[in-house]
Design an enzyme around this catalytic site. Structure first.
Site, short mmCIF file in Angstrom:
data_model
loop_
_atom_site.label_atom_id
_atom_site.label_comp_id
_atom_site.label_asym_id
_atom_site.label_seq_id
_atom_site.Cartn_x
_atom_site.Cartn_y
_atom_site.Cartn_z
N ARG A 47 51.84 -15.82 -49.75
CA ARG A 47 51.62 -14.41 -49.49
C ARG A 47 50.33 -14.10 -48.74
NH1 ARG A 47 51.88 -10.10 -54.31
NH2 ARG A 47 53.96 -10.98 -54.49
N HIS A 51 62.72 -12.40 -46.32
CA HIS A 51 61.58 -11.91 -47.11
C HIS A 51 62.06 -10.84 -48.09
CE1 HIS A 51 57.21 -11.86 -47.58
NE2 HIS A 51 57.24 -10.54 -47.63
N TYR A 56 61.46 5.65 -36.46
CA TYR A 56 61.04 6.31 -35.22
C TYR A 56 60.47 5.33 -34.20
CZ TYR A 56 61.44 10.52 -38.08
OH TYR A 56 61.90 11.50 -38.90
#
Length: 808
Positions: A31, A77, A121
């Site tokens: 991580r 993931h 967006y």
């Protein structure tokens, strides 16, 4: 309980230790920390690989970020979409990454800390340089492992055609480990890698001839070559990053500081806000306005100054008190051989070179296998074309494809692969042109195979290929260095007088702890009358000074409060002041006993005399009272048991000290008998007290003082010549200055030296106030009890003898 169940009796700490150990291993390896080989954390690697698989590359159209995030979560993931999108956005932010790995259309946040638009967006694609991290990944260059649900494979590391760990740096926090690796210039890093390839024994000093230091995406000035060298040698080191500031002349003779580059990871909006707060709080004199004029052409912060402002002093203050200058601490931790490791520069380069050796070797093996297979087929085709008529006859006589292949293998000794290629051969390939082409291809394949075998058999050839790949990346993507490097860390010296507007002010302190800074104009408007304070309170200190001075307040608990005058609130003379507890916390029972203004600590050769109720005395140098942090009360003298500080005044070193006790004893001695001690010392015995006695007052007597004024609790006051009191030694009892009375004997409230022109006042329990002019009193003898100035039966006991001067 079911027969299949089994209970274990295990201590809770063992369970917690085991689970946390597993969790720690996961977040360290999977991580928070980057891999030393490709410089990527797992989520970043999965984002780039997913975009590569989907063909979302720099030469194609942009695609919705949400689609990429969905692919990453669904395939590689299995975590929250926000964590994936945040990581993806960071890879596209040119103020965070030196060389962008993702190109994004739409709002991807800002250097002001504004959040990016939602992923539905924005649109994104891999950058051209990111494709270099993924180049040849389909040629078995790196190991693949099953994804989380075993439905597909993902790479454990990317091939990485350049040392991304150094180029883009990394930052992260895991369990027990953190990493802070700064970004560097691509061209310099590649040059250093090539130097390391050519000279395995090269030192950090050698490497620093080509890799000069970090190169941050936001530019700035880096100070401290020694810190860089230490970091490159050990993995840890400290540098200073300073903003790029220039001066500009404005209309009307004004000048401005122009900031065009700021340190990496600094939030520009917060920086501008902090500078403007300094302007509003008037911590620095001379800043007129702070404007953020940043636009699409680049960063620009304007700090407009007054005409006569000291710009160097203001800039130094801003460097010291804002993020205009920050410290950066290297902590070059990366995952190497599945283990977190603090790595030096040579170690990082070696890890990358070893990785590249493996990548190029695997790529060469893959290409050799493909080329050999193709060479085998081409040889079969050339052989078939040389006996074309027989081959055609054999194929025509066959019953099906399998039969044709078997006959070709049996009759002409073709292999399975060659037979397959022959039966699949299209008729147009039988022209003379194609025969020539096959012969040329055979020659090319032979040459290519020879090159690949040379690479696999010679480490020097292998390293040469790595260098060639690196040089190609450098030529294509290297740009100008952004951060400037300076050798030494410049020491910032701030002279208070240079940054604070020198204004005349009046400082007042009251008995109940209210302090006030007032302008002479406000004082004059009231003619010094109508002073604003609580009923029953009284003024104990008033003095004119400037805003560059410091107010020291001493308390009954043996502490002192440090108040720079320029930081005090400006309050009108008629308004009530600010209670000291609202500025610096003090105890409820703690009282202010004296106040002093200090103009210059460094050049001040005076001392502070401390006297306690139980007769202890101490001298401390004024210079030791200067501090940098003053948000809480500071120790001036260590008090024992229930002792209290009753006196703190400034002495020259040549004065005399007079101590007066409640029972009427007075001791006069030279202050030189009191040794100078540190702040935390408790002092030494000043006067030898009787068991039921205590020190009621103390005073410092200069050579000009020849008379004393004494007041008792019964409201009696007397003046006497100083020479009546013999000069004694410290720690003796002194002499009696009152006549003993069997009924209601007098108790001393205060004994003070009288300067010419001074006025005094007495104050009773009921608040009765009586002014006394010592020049109107006749001198009394040593054993006189003085004349009554208050009727204490009506007013209550006299409590204070107050020296009525502007010094308090």
């Amino acid at each position: 309980m079911q027969a299949s169940e089994k209970l274990y009796n295990i201590p809770l700490e063992d369970i917690l230790g085991d689970r946390f150990g597993r969790y720690s291993k996961y977040i360290i390896q999977e991580r928070a920390l980057p891999d030393a080989r490709d410089g990527l954390k797992p989520v970043q690697r999965r984002i780039l690989y997913s975009m590569h698989v989907e063909g979302n590359t720099h030469d194609k159209q942009y695609r919705k970020s949400a689609k990429t995030v969905g692919n990453v979560i669904g395939n590689y993931h299995p975590h929250g979409d926000s964590s994936v999108y945040d990581a993806m956005v960071r890879l596209s932010q040119d103020w965070k990454l030196r060389n962008l790995l993702v190109e994004m259309h739409g709002n991807n946040g800002s250097i002001d800390g504004d959040p990016p638009a939602a992923m539905r967006y924005t649109e994104a694609r891999l950058s051209a340089i990111a494709s270099e991290l993924l180049r040849d990944i389909d040629k078995e260059t790196v190991d693949f492992v099953p994804n989380f649900d075993d439905t597909s494979m993902e790479p454990v590391v990317l091939p990485a055609m350049f040392p991304n760990l150094l180029v883009n740096g990394s930052t992260g926090i895991s369990a027990g480990y953190a990493t802070d690796i700064p970004s560097h210039h691509l061209g310099e890093v590649i040059d250093a890698t090539i130097m390391r390839i050519e000279r395995k024994d090269c030192t950090v000093n050698d490497l620093m001839t080509v890799i000069h230091g970090p190169d941050f995406p936001t530019g700035g000035i880096i100070q401290g070559v020694d810190g860089i060298r230490k970091a490159y040698e050990t993995g840890k080191g400290k540098i200073i990053i300073r903003s790029l500031v220039s001066t500009e002349e404005l209309r009307g003779g004004k000048q401005a500081l122009i900031i065009t580059e700021i340190p990496a990871e600094v939030n520009k909006a917060n920086l501008v806000k902090k500078i403007d707060e300094i302007r509003l709080d008037r911590n620095v004199d001379g800043i007129v306005e702070v404007r953020d004029e940043t636009d699409r052409t680049g960063l620009r912060i304007v700090i407009e100054l007054k005409k006569d402002a000291n710009k160097e002093a203001i800039l130094n203050y801003l460097y010291k008190n804002t993020d205009l200058q920050v410290a950066y601490n290297f902590n070059m931790v990366a995952i190497y051989n599945r283990t977190p490791k603090l790595m030096s520069l040579p170690a990082i380069l070696d890890a990358y070179i070893e990785h590249q050796k493996e990548v190029v070797t695997n790529r060469s093996k893959y290409e050799l296998k493909k080329a050999s297979a193709r060479q085998h087929v081409v040889e079969g085709l050339i052989k078939a074309l040389s006996i074309l008529d027989q081959v055609i006859a054999t194929i025509r006589s066959a019953t099906d494809k399998r039969d044709a292949k078997d006959k070709l293998i049996a009759q002409y000794e073709f292999t399975e692969q060659q037979a397959e290629a022959i039966v699949m051969l299209q008729l147009y390939r039988l022209t003379n042109t194609d025969i020539t082409a096959l012969q040329e291809e055979a020659e090319e394949l032979a040459k290519h195979i020879q090159q690949l075998e040379a690479i696999l058999n010679s480490e020097s050839k292998l390293l040469s290929v790595i260098k060639t790949d690196l040089k190609r990346v450098k030529q294509k993507f290297a740009d100008e260095r952004r951060s400037k490097i300076e050798g030494e860390i410049e020491e910032i010296k701030i002279i208070k007088e240079d940054i604070i507007a020198q204004e005349d002010v009046i400082i007042t302190v009251t008995n109940e702890g209210y302090i006030k800074r007032t302008t002479p104009r406000s004082y004059s408007a009231s003619n010094g009358k109508d002073y604003g304070m609580k009923e029953g309170d009284r003024l104990i200190f008033q003095k004119e000074c400037t805003t560059t001075d410091t107010l020291l307040l001493f308390t009954s608990f043996g502490n002192y409060l440090y108040l720079p005058v320029h930081e005090m609130q400006d309050i009108r003379w008629k308004d009530m002041g600010q209670h000291i507890a609202n500025v610096i916390p003090i105890e409820k029972e703690e009282a202010i006993i004296s106040a002093h203004i200090i103009s210059n600590f460094e050049e001040n050769e005076n001392n502070i005399l401390f006297v306690t109720r139980k007769g202890n005395v101490k001298r401390t140098s004024v210079q030791t009272l200067k501090v940098q942090r003053y948000s809480k009360s500071l120790v001036a003298i260590s008090l024992k048991d229930d002792d209290q500080l009753i006196h703190a005044s400034i002495t020259s070193g040549k004065d005399k000290v007079i101590l007066a006790t409640n029972k009427g004893y007075v001791l006069l001695f030279d202050e030189s008998e009191i040794s100078i001690q540190g702040l935390r010392a408790g002092g030494i015995k000043g006067i030898n007290l009787k068991d039921d006695d205590f020190v009621a007052s103390a005073d410092v007597l200069t050579d000009e003082i020849v008379e004393l004024l004494c007041a008792t609790h019964r409201g009696a006051v007397k003046k006497m010549k100083l020479d009546i009191i013999p000069v004694s030694s410290r720690a003796t009892r002194g002499v009696k200055i009152l006549r003993d009375l069997k009924a209601n004997p007098h108790q001393i409230v205060g004994v003070y030296g009288v300067k010419p022109g001074e006025m005094f006042a007495v104050l009773s329990q009921s608040g009765q106030f009586e002014m006394i002019n010592p020049s109107e009193l006749k001198n009394s003898d040593q054993y006189s009890n003085g004349s009554f100035v208050l009727d204490t039966e009506e007013t209550g006991d006299l409590q204070f003898l107050i020296r009525y001067t502007t010094e308090g």
